[in-house]
Write an enzyme that holds these catalytic residues in place. Structure first.
Site, PDB file in Angstrom:
ATOM      1  N   GLU A 254      33.587 114.540  -1.328  1.00 53.74           N
ATOM      2  CA  GLU A 254      34.315 114.165  -2.547  1.00 53.74           C
ATOM      3  C   GLU A 254      35.611 114.974  -2.509  1.00 53.74           C
ATOM      4  O   GLU A 254      35.629 116.156  -2.837  1.00 53.74           O
ATOM      5  CB  GLU A 254      33.451 114.486  -3.773  1.00 53.74           C
ATOM      6  CG  GLU A 254      33.901 113.795  -5.027  1.00 53.74           C
ATOM      7  CD  GLU A 254      34.842 114.645  -5.831  1.00 53.74           C
ATOM      8  OE1 GLU A 254      36.058 114.377  -5.782  1.00 53.74           O
ATOM      9  OE2 GLU A 254      34.373 115.584  -6.483  1.00 53.74           O
ATOM     10  N   CYS A 288      40.134 116.825  -9.804  1.00 55.01           N
ATOM     11  CA  CYS A 288      40.325 115.810  -8.762  1.00 55.01           C
ATOM     12  C   CYS A 288      40.561 114.453  -9.401  1.00 55.01           C
ATOM     13  O   CYS A 288      41.099 113.553  -8.766  1.00 55.01           O
ATOM     14  CB  CYS A 288      39.155 115.795  -7.800  1.00 55.01           C
ATOM     15  SG  CYS A 288      37.604 115.574  -8.636  1.00 55.01           S
TER      16      CYS A 288
HETATM   17  C1  UN1 Z   1      36.439 117.517  -9.989  1.00 56.22           C
HETATM   18  O1  UN1 Z   1      37.561 117.693 -10.435  1.00 56.22           O
HETATM   19  O2  UN1 Z   1      36.128 117.932  -8.826  1.00 56.22           O
HETATM   20  O3  UN1 Z   1      35.411 113.118 -14.003  1.00 56.22           O
HETATM   21  C2  UN1 Z   1      35.316 116.886 -10.729  1.00 56.22           C
HETATM   22  C3  UN1 Z   1      35.754 114.288 -14.213  1.00 56.22           C
HETATM   23  C4  UN1 Z   1      34.665 115.326 -14.170  1.00 56.22           C
HETATM   24  C5  UN1 Z   1      34.460 115.830 -12.788  1.00 56.22           C
HETATM   25  C6  UN1 Z   1      35.672 116.298 -12.063  1.00 56.22           C
HETATM   26  N1  UN1 Z   1      33.450 114.745 -14.672  1.00 56.22           N
HETATM   27  O4  UN1 Z   1      36.899 114.616 -14.468  1.00 56.22           O
END
Ligand code: UN1
Length: 500
Positions: A254, A288
């Site tokens: 990921e 992310c």
């Molecule tokens: C991340 O930034 O690695 O959807 C995860 C989202 C959160 C997870 C982010 N539930 O922004």
């Protein structure tokens, strides 16, 4: 509350967070809050051996009983939500509300995994041969290495660990060297939970590796780590994928996102503005799933941008431990330099930049607070193809929905995406096979803040892995196809005759 008290309230003792060689700084003010002992290579090897021993025992424990362990973990996390949430805030700099939200994601995935522990279903398949049955069964896979990033120091571990544990796999966690304290605090919770669970929880079911990159590399190199699930940058993911491919190990990746919102002519702009602000500046642009690109219909562009710049100008920047703050600091100076460089590049590519630049320098000279930025770009230029982990939102115009989708998909990453539109033809086109090429595609909500019930991950440079909900559990088990002959004949498949 002193920083030391935050560490202690999260269950860490002074002896555990002092005297070591890995210095941990809080992004809140840049000060050193801990010095942790790092694991040596031989200690890491011993962890891998211990986890494999644990696997032999844990895979024989019935899955619903394995679920009970995760139920206890969820219960303990509920009790520790505030303490752990505050430590998340102190260590990675996200505001306290988001620290709490991250622990809530852990609790939610535990609940999900408990239910799942009674639903690790396989198929029954129609056999082409008379007197034969076919089915598919799912078995524990082996040791699961989990590599996590600083920006979500605990939730992604839990998306992986809660599923891995109910699937029968011990977990070795390599947290970011920027956020090892939260990992240690969670490890202590896990150890407590294992004790409560009883004797059928083997030693070394949960382990943490504190240290630098070479410890992660040990996980990817070792044949005895069946799965490596990694969250982080694209270069890190490429390195993990390369090592794992060499030994044909399983990965769940990921990686970066470069998430966009299409704001269509029919969009509810009031809602769009609220969604944009949360997903572009939340976590100081360090998710992310952060919104990085706005693709705006040319006839609403001139209404939207001034509303956004106005909303940006009043956002409270400050210590993430303070209740009213909405924008905390970046993780460190390196992140600040990356933001400054990206803004320079945006300008040199013809952009007009609102905001940006260092904030609260007098109050926090050793921390990396910034003003969030909006960069109006003449087109989707080079800088817009990169994920800069900072609150920079690039905006471009479009004329037709087809053009918007083309701009949307023309970047290397494919994590999250969304459209604001009240026109069903546009929204359905966006969700169709010729629409968004991302793993997550939303309508009338922003790209960040995904619920745990869905599969989380994306395509292209995002790595292709799926974690969390839906059937992501299959990534932690091995599939076995069974054919059973309950007849007195031995017919071959494909009608082959082979008489002896
Ligand atoms: C991340 O930034 O690695 O959807 C995860 C989202 C959160 C997870 C982010 N539930 O922004």
């Amino acid at each position: 509350m002193t920083y030391e008290n935050i560490l202690k309230d999260a269950g860490l003792t002074r002896a555990e967070f002092t005297g070591g060689e890995l210095k941990v700084h809080t992004p809140v003010d840049g000060s050193e809050i801990a010095a942790l002992k790092v694991h040596t290579i031989s200690e890491a090897d011993a962890q891998i051996a211990g986890a494999n021993k644990a696997f032999k025992a844990w895979r024989t424990v019935p899955a619903p009983r394995r679920g009970e362990l995760i139920r206890l973990l969820g219960e303990e996390l509920r009790k520790e939500k505030e303490n752990l949430g505050r430590l998340v805030t102190l260590e990675c700099g996200k505001i306290y509300q988001e620290g709490l939200g991250e622990v809530q994601e852990m609790i939610d995935i535990c609940d999900f995994a408990v239910g799942l522990s009674r639903q690790l279903y396989g198929l029954t398949i129609a056999s082409e041969r008379p007197g034969h049955a076919m089915r598919e069964t799912w078995h524990p896979m082996g040791v699961c290495g989990v590599i996590t990033a600083f920006n979500f120091p605990v939730a992604p571990w839990c998306w992986n660990a809660a599923l891995a544990i109910v699937c029968g796999d011990p977990v070795i966690w390599k947290p970011s060297e920027k956020t090892p304290l939260t990992a240690l605090a969670v490890q202590k919770i896990c150890e407590r939970v294992c004790q409560k669970f009883g004797d059928d929880a083997p030693r070394d079911l949960f382990q943490v590796l504190v240290g630098e990159r070479e410890l992660g590399e040990l996980l990817t190199a070792s044949k005895d780590v069946a799965i490596v699930s990694a969250t982080g940058s694209v270069p890190m993911g490429r390195a993990v994928a390369g090592d794992m491919a060499k030994r044909l190990g399983r990965t769940i990746l990921e990686l970066g996102g470069n998430n966009a919102m299409i704001v269509a002519l029919s969009a509810d702009l009031e809602m769009a503005v609220r969604a944009i602000v949360f997903s572009a500046v939340g976590t100081a642009g360090q998710r992310c799933t952060t919104l990085r690109r706005l693709i705006v219909h040319k006839d609403v562009y001139d209404q939207l941008i001034p509303r956004l710049t106005k909303a940006y100008s009043t956002l409270p920047i400050g210590s993430p431990l303070e209740e009213d703050t909405l924008i905390g600091p970046l993780i460190d100076d390196q992140a600040m330099s990356a933001m400054e460089q990206a803004i320079e590049q945006a300008k040199s590519e013809g952009g007009t930049v609102h905001g940006g630049g260092r904030a609260l320098n007098d109050q926090f000279p050793s921390a990396a607070y910034v003003h969030p930025a909006i960069a109006e770009m003449p087109e989707q230029s080079q800088i817009m193809h990169l994920e800069t982990f900072a609150p920079i939102l690039y905006a471009v115009k479009y004329s037709t929905i087809e053009e918007a989708i083309e701009i949307h998909n023309a970047v290397p990453q494919g994590l999250s995406s969304c459209i604001f539109s009240t026109d069903i033809r546009e929204t359905e086109l966006f969700l169709s096979g010729v629409g968004s090429d991302c793993g997550i595609a939303n309508v009338n909500i922003g790209p960040s803040g995904a619920e745990i019930g869905g599969a989380f991950g994306g395509e292209k440079d995002t790595g292709g892995g799926r974690e969390s909900g839906s059937d992501a559990w299959k990534g932690y088990m091995r599939r076995q196809t069974n054919t059973i002959n309950y007849s007195t004949e031995l017919p071959l498949a494909q009608g082959i005759v082979f008489d002896i």
